[in-house]
Design a protein around this motif. Structure first.
Motif, PDB file in Angstrom:
ATOM      1  N   LEU A  99       0.832  -1.199   0.000  1.00 26.99           N
ATOM      2  CA  LEU A  99       0.000   0.000   0.000  1.00 26.99           C
ATOM      3  C   LEU A  99       0.869   1.252   0.000  1.00 26.99           C
ATOM      4  O   LEU A  99       2.027   1.208   0.440  1.00 26.99           O
ATOM      5  CB  LEU A  99      -0.909   0.004   1.231  1.00 26.99           C
ATOM      6  CG  LEU A  99      -1.979  -1.093   1.269  1.00 26.99           C
ATOM      7  CD1 LEU A  99      -2.690  -1.096   2.609  1.00 26.99           C
ATOM      8  CD2 LEU A  99      -2.983  -0.914   0.141  1.00 26.99           C
ATOM      9  N   PRO A 100       0.341   2.401  -0.497  1.00 30.50           N
ATOM     10  CA  PRO A 100       1.099   3.655  -0.471  1.00 30.50           C
ATOM     11  C   PRO A 100       1.545   4.014   0.942  1.00 30.50           C
ATOM     12  O   PRO A 100       0.885   3.669   1.930  1.00 30.50           O
ATOM     13  CB  PRO A 100       0.092   4.683  -1.010  1.00 30.50           C
ATOM     14  CG  PRO A 100      -0.862   3.887  -1.841  1.00 30.50           C
ATOM     15  CD  PRO A 100      -0.972   2.558  -1.160  1.00 30.50           C
ATOM     16  N   TYR A 101       2.655   4.728   0.998  1.00 32.93           N
ATOM     17  CA  TYR A 101       3.264   5.050   2.294  1.00 32.93           C
ATOM     18  C   TYR A 101       2.315   5.817   3.211  1.00 32.93           C
ATOM     19  O   TYR A 101       2.248   5.546   4.411  1.00 32.93           O
ATOM     20  CB  TYR A 101       4.540   5.874   2.067  1.00 32.93           C
ATOM     21  CG  TYR A 101       5.149   6.397   3.349  1.00 32.93           C
ATOM     22  CD1 TYR A 101       5.878   5.560   4.185  1.00 32.93           C
ATOM     23  CD2 TYR A 101       4.980   7.732   3.725  1.00 32.93           C
ATOM     24  CE1 TYR A 101       6.434   6.033   5.362  1.00 32.93           C
ATOM     25  CE2 TYR A 101       5.524   8.218   4.903  1.00 32.93           C
ATOM     26  CZ  TYR A 101       6.255   7.362   5.717  1.00 32.93           C
ATOM     27  OH  TYR A 101       6.790   7.836   6.884  1.00 32.93           O
ATOM     28  N   HIS A 102       1.555   6.771   2.643  1.00 32.80           N
ATOM     29  CA  HIS A 102       0.704   7.602   3.499  1.00 32.80           C
ATOM     30  C   HIS A 102      -0.412   6.784   4.144  1.00 32.80           C
ATOM     31  O   HIS A 102      -0.887   7.121   5.231  1.00 32.80           O
ATOM     32  CB  HIS A 102       0.119   8.786   2.710  1.00 32.80           C
ATOM     33  CG  HIS A 102      -0.896   8.414   1.684  1.00 32.80           C
ATOM     34  ND1 HIS A 102      -0.556   7.863   0.466  1.00 32.80           N
ATOM     35  CD2 HIS A 102      -2.253   8.513   1.679  1.00 32.80           C
ATOM     36  CE1 HIS A 102      -1.644   7.658  -0.246  1.00 32.80           C
ATOM     37  NE2 HIS A 102      -2.690   8.029   0.468  1.00 32.80           N
ATOM     38  N   ILE A 103      -0.812   5.676   3.493  1.00 33.09           N
ATOM     39  CA  ILE A 103      -1.841   4.822   4.082  1.00 33.09           C
ATOM     40  C   ILE A 103      -1.253   3.947   5.186  1.00 33.09           C
ATOM     41  O   ILE A 103      -1.812   3.835   6.282  1.00 33.09           O
ATOM     42  CB  ILE A 103      -2.504   3.952   2.990  1.00 33.09           C
ATOM     43  CG1 ILE A 103      -3.292   4.838   2.025  1.00 33.09           C
ATOM     44  CG2 ILE A 103      -3.428   2.903   3.622  1.00 33.09           C
ATOM     45  CD1 ILE A 103      -3.938   4.092   0.882  1.00 33.09           C
ATOM     46  N   SER A 104      -0.103   3.328   4.905  1.00 33.93           N
ATOM     47  CA  SER A 104       0.515   2.451   5.901  1.00 33.93           C
ATOM     48  C   SER A 104       0.950   3.213   7.150  1.00 33.93           C
ATOM     49  O   SER A 104       0.793   2.734   8.277  1.00 33.93           O
ATOM     50  CB  SER A 104       1.708   1.713   5.287  1.00 33.93           C
ATOM     51  OG  SER A 104       2.667   2.630   4.785  1.00 33.93           O
ATOM     52  N   SER A 105       1.471   4.430   6.973  1.00 40.35           N
ATOM     53  CA  SER A 105       1.907   5.207   8.133  1.00 40.35           C
ATOM     54  C   SER A 105       0.716   5.672   8.969  1.00 40.35           C
ATOM     55  O   SER A 105       0.778   5.690  10.208  1.00 40.35           O
ATOM     56  CB  SER A 105       2.739   6.415   7.682  1.00 40.35           C
ATOM     57  OG  SER A 105       1.968   7.284   6.864  1.00 40.35           O
ATOM     58  N   ALA A 106      -0.382   6.044   8.304  1.00 39.11           N
ATOM     59  CA  ALA A 106      -1.581   6.447   9.037  1.00 39.11           C
ATOM     60  C   ALA A 106      -2.173   5.266   9.806  1.00 39.11           C
ATOM     61  O   ALA A 106      -2.661   5.418  10.935  1.00 39.11           O
ATOM     62  CB  ALA A 106      -2.618   7.017   8.067  1.00 39.11           C
ATOM     63  N   ALA A 107      -2.110   4.076   9.202  1.00 38.99           N
ATOM     64  CA  ALA A 107      -2.610   2.875   9.876  1.00 38.99           C
ATOM     65  C   ALA A 107      -1.782   2.559  11.117  1.00 38.99           C
ATOM     66  O   ALA A 107      -2.320   2.161  12.160  1.00 38.99           O
ATOM     67  CB  ALA A 107      -2.592   1.696   8.913  1.00 38.99           C
ATOM     68  N   ARG A 108      -0.461   2.744  11.020  1.00 42.60           N
ATOM     69  CA  ARG A 108       0.407   2.512  12.183  1.00 42.60           C
ATOM     70  C   ARG A 108       0.095   3.499  13.296  1.00 42.60           C
ATOM     71  O   ARG A 108       0.105   3.155  14.481  1.00 42.60           O
ATOM     72  CB  ARG A 108       1.881   2.631  11.779  1.00 42.60           C
ATOM     73  CG  ARG A 108       2.419   1.436  11.025  1.00 42.60           C
ATOM     74  CD  ARG A 108       3.935   1.453  10.977  1.00 42.60           C
ATOM     75  NE  ARG A 108       4.438   2.663  10.340  1.00 42.60           N
ATOM     76  CZ  ARG A 108       4.645   2.772   9.031  1.00 42.60           C
ATOM     77  NH1 ARG A 108       4.380   1.736   8.229  1.00 42.60           N
ATOM     78  NH2 ARG A 108       5.101   3.897   8.513  1.00 42.60           N
ATOM     79  N   ALA A 109      -0.194   4.758  12.918  1.00 45.33           N
ATOM     80  CA  ALA A 109      -0.538   5.769  13.920  1.00 45.33           C
ATOM     81  C   ALA A 109      -1.803   5.353  14.674  1.00 45.33           C
ATOM     82  O   ALA A 109      -1.889   5.507  15.899  1.00 45.33           O
ATOM     83  CB  ALA A 109      -0.729   7.124  13.253  1.00 45.33           C
ATOM     84  N   TYR A 110      -2.765   4.813  13.942  1.00 43.81           N
ATOM     85  CA  TYR A 110      -4.005   4.363  14.585  1.00 43.81           C
ATOM     86  C   TYR A 110      -3.733   3.188  15.521  1.00 43.81           C
ATOM     87  O   TYR A 110      -4.229   3.141  16.654  1.00 43.81           O
ATOM     88  CB  TYR A 110      -5.022   3.963  13.515  1.00 43.81           C
ATOM     89  CG  TYR A 110      -6.344   3.498  14.091  1.00 43.81           C
ATOM     90  CD1 TYR A 110      -7.336   4.416  14.405  1.00 43.81           C
ATOM     91  CD2 TYR A 110      -6.591   2.148  14.327  1.00 43.81           C
ATOM     92  CE1 TYR A 110      -8.547   4.008  14.945  1.00 43.81           C
ATOM     93  CE2 TYR A 110      -7.797   1.723  14.865  1.00 43.81           C
ATOM     94  CZ  TYR A 110      -8.773   2.657  15.169  1.00 43.81           C
ATOM     95  OH  TYR A 110      -9.956   2.253  15.720  1.00 43.81           O
ATOM     96  N   GLN A 111      -2.947   2.250  15.039  1.00 44.49           N
ATOM     97  CA  GLN A 111      -2.666   1.046  15.817  1.00 44.49           C
ATOM     98  C   GLN A 111      -1.922   1.356  17.110  1.00 44.49           C
ATOM     99  O   GLN A 111      -2.164   0.744  18.149  1.00 44.49           O
ATOM    100  CB  GLN A 111      -1.863   0.063  14.972  1.00 44.49           C
ATOM    101  CG  GLN A 111      -1.708  -1.321  15.587  1.00 44.49           C
ATOM    102  CD  GLN A 111      -1.079  -2.300  14.620  1.00 44.49           C
ATOM    103  OE1 GLN A 111      -0.587  -1.916  13.567  1.00 44.49           O
ATOM    104  NE2 GLN A 111      -1.111  -3.575  14.958  1.00 44.49           N
ATOM    105  N   ASN A 112      -1.011   2.341  17.058  1.00 44.38           N
ATOM    106  CA  ASN A 112      -0.158   2.655  18.212  1.00 44.38           C
ATOM    107  C   ASN A 112      -0.709   3.769  19.101  1.00 44.38           C
ATOM    108  O   ASN A 112      -0.091   4.120  20.108  1.00 44.38           O
ATOM    109  CB  ASN A 112       1.244   3.049  17.732  1.00 44.38           C
ATOM    110  CG  ASN A 112       1.919   1.924  16.963  1.00 44.38           C
ATOM    111  OD1 ASN A 112       1.699   0.744  17.242  1.00 44.38           O
ATOM    112  ND2 ASN A 112       2.754   2.281  15.984  1.00 44.38           N
TER     113      ASN A 112
END
Length: 552
Positions: free
Chosen positions: A170-183
């Motif tokens: 997935l694009p970087y902006h999606i994966s990084s936003a998902a990590r922010a949600y998870q953490n």
């Protein structure tokens, strides 16, 4: 209630004198200041952020989309310029519609402009936050991810990752936003995600707007000069890293992919109308505002096309789905110093766009309040700072709170619907004034080209091309709003033949309406709901309290 009371109009001959007298606002803006205000509004999140998302979907061909949208804006800007040369009070499209089409249309436009100004600033503030946190990261300062992203954005990205699977690319902006949600930390079972930098910058600039137009002008001019310097640097330095192979295929997703970026690209151009909100603080508004609108649109179009070609030439378009594309492309070519400079200065430059929209919104409310359509408090001028103080504070709150939580793509799409609608009514207003003969009072007029036959001929050509190159049934089934577009074009062809309408305002109506058809149903539904709420307020308050109602 009767129809005539809904379309009662303000008198052009008296509007400037009556409304501007005693306003207490300072006339300090010249044509240079107005042009820089326009550039500040146009070159904001559009070139520093949403241009990347548009290129991600449309590829290098998005540069042509900028040209197409610029043409649509020029038709509209000419109509704005004609009104500005006739009316020297604040209010922008709201005031112009009030004198041409009537009160209920003016209210609808004023209500729609809340979307344009307030929602636009939410997007710009979110983009500012992205650059700010990138800058801090460059200095080794770890700003918590959960304090730099809205809940809506992070939650949406997290769901995309879950749906696609952990191994999906997935694009970087999606994966990084998902990590922010998870953490993110939790409070009472809910993830805590707040875009704090976005809220803070809106608060700071609202205070600046509150204390005076002269102070705002000085800061804005400095920020715009800096902004243009950054863009020219990106174009000149980036040109050395352009790989022509990245421009092939030029339109990888075809016309559909290019037009998919309409909302983002058009969002990049809105703002030239903000010039007209400062009419009562301009030294010579009837002369300077039309010039400023043309100057800023021309400058910005050239810069947009150049930057789009450089960005898509430096990296593959698939890599541009990020919120800070100008910095990102230089990181890709290992010029981290330039990327750092861009991030450092972009947070300052984007600030000017927020500033201009925060100036414009309160002044529209101020004008509506004077007309009796909003509560008197909104037209209160601060005795010391000579600004619409209450309106400024409310505008700050309206932008600040949503920017803490909302998703940027959602608000980009939402603001475009309201803006297109406002632009269409301004173009229609010029046609109406031309028909009534009131345009003779304008110091600047839209160049008259008799559209009596041309508009119908263009319709025949367009329909022929549409039928030859597309499957009519399939296209209409996916975009039923095109039926509205063709019906309006046919109606304009008939009325143009009867009344010899000027061609350029009609082209302004048609191009804006066509761009509206490219927006999704969700945007239309939200806009219709917004208008319904506005009409309820108008019927409950504005209709009865209108100054024109009391004059009968």
């Amino acid at each position: 209630m009767n129809l005539n009371s809904f379309i009662r109009k303000k008198n052009i001959d008296s509007i400037s004198g009556e409304d501007a007298i005693g306003s207490g606002m300072k006339r300090v803006l010249g044509v240079k200041d107005l042009t820089l205000f326009g550039i500040a509004a146009i070159i904001g999140a559009g070139i520093f952020s949403t241009i990347g998302r548009a290129a991600f979907y449309g590829g290098p061909a998005v540069s042509l989309l900028f040209v197409f949208v610029a043409i649509a804006c020029i038709f509209t800007a000419l109509c704005y310029a004609q009104f500005a040369s006739m009316i020297s009070v604040s209010g922008s499209a709201y005031t112009y519609t009030y004198v041409s089409l009537g009160e209920v249309f003016a209210w609808v436009i004023g209500w729609a402009l809340i979307l344009e100004y307030a929602v636009s600033n939410m997007v710009i503030a979110i983009s500012w936050s992205e650059y700010f946190t990138t800058l801090l990261h460059g200095f080794g300062i770890a700003w918590p991810d959960w304090l730099a992203i809205g809940y809506s954005t992070a939650h949406k990205a997290y769901n995309e990752v879950i749906t696609a699977g952990a191994d999906a690319n997935l694009p970087y902006h999606i994966s990084s936003a998902a990590r922010a949600y998870q953490n993110a930390p939790q409070f009472m079972g809910m993830k805590v995600l707040v875009n704090l930098p976005a809220g803070l910058v809106v608060t700071a600039l609202t205070y600046l707007v509150y204390i005076g137009i002269k102070e705002s002008k000085t800061i804005n001019n400095l920020l715009v000069y800096l902004k243009i310097a950054i863009i020219l640097t990106v174009i000149l330095v980036g040109a050395f890293f352009v790989k022509p192979d990245n421009w092939s295929p030029f339109a990888p997703n075809g016309l559909t992919g290019v037009l998919g970026g309409v909302a983002a690209v058009f969002f990049a151009f809105i703002g030239f109308d903000s010039i007209s909100t400062t009419a009562e603080e301009s030294k010579n508004p009837q002369r300077d505002m039309p010039r400023a609108m043309m100057y800023c649109l021309g400058i910005c179009t050239i810069l947009y096309v150049a930057i789009a070609l450089v960005l898509t030439g430096m990296v593959n378009y698939k890599e541009l789905g990020v919120d800070d594309p100008l910095a990102y492309v230089f990181q890709v070519v290992d010029m981290n110093f330039v990327a750092g400079v861009i991030s450092a200065t972009a947070i300052v430059a984007i600030t000017s766009a927020i500033l201009v929209f925060q100036i414009g919104q309160p002044r529209i409310w101020m004008t509506m309040s004077r007309d009796g359509l909003l509560w008197p408090k909104f037209s209160k001028i601060h005795p010391k700072y000579k600004t619409p103080s209450f309106s400024t504070v409310i505008a700050g709150i309206l932008v600040c709170i949503p920017s803490l939580f909302l998703d940027m793509q959602f608000v980009v799409d939402l603001t475009s619907v309201g803006t297109f609608f406002a632009f269409i009514l301004v173009c229609a207003g010029v046609l109406f004034l031309d028909h009534k003969g009131d345009s003779k009072k304008a110091k600047f007029k839209v160049p008259y080209i008799n559209g009596q036959y041309i508009i119908f001929i263009l319709l025949l050509v367009a329909v022929s091309l549409f039928l030859v190159k597309t499957d009519f049934i399939e296209v209409i089934s996916h975009k039923p709003l095109l039926l509205v577009f063709w019906a309006v074009w046919l109606g304009l062809s008939i009325t143009a033949f009867k009344y010899k309408f000027s061609l350029l305002p009609v082209l302004g109506i048609l191009t804006n309406l066509y761009l509206m058809t490219e927006l999704g149903w969700s945007n239309w539904v939200m806009f219709i709901i917004w208008l319904a709420i506005g009409l309820i307020i108008y019927l409950g308050y504005g209709y009865r309290k209108s100054k024109l109602a009391s004059q009968k």
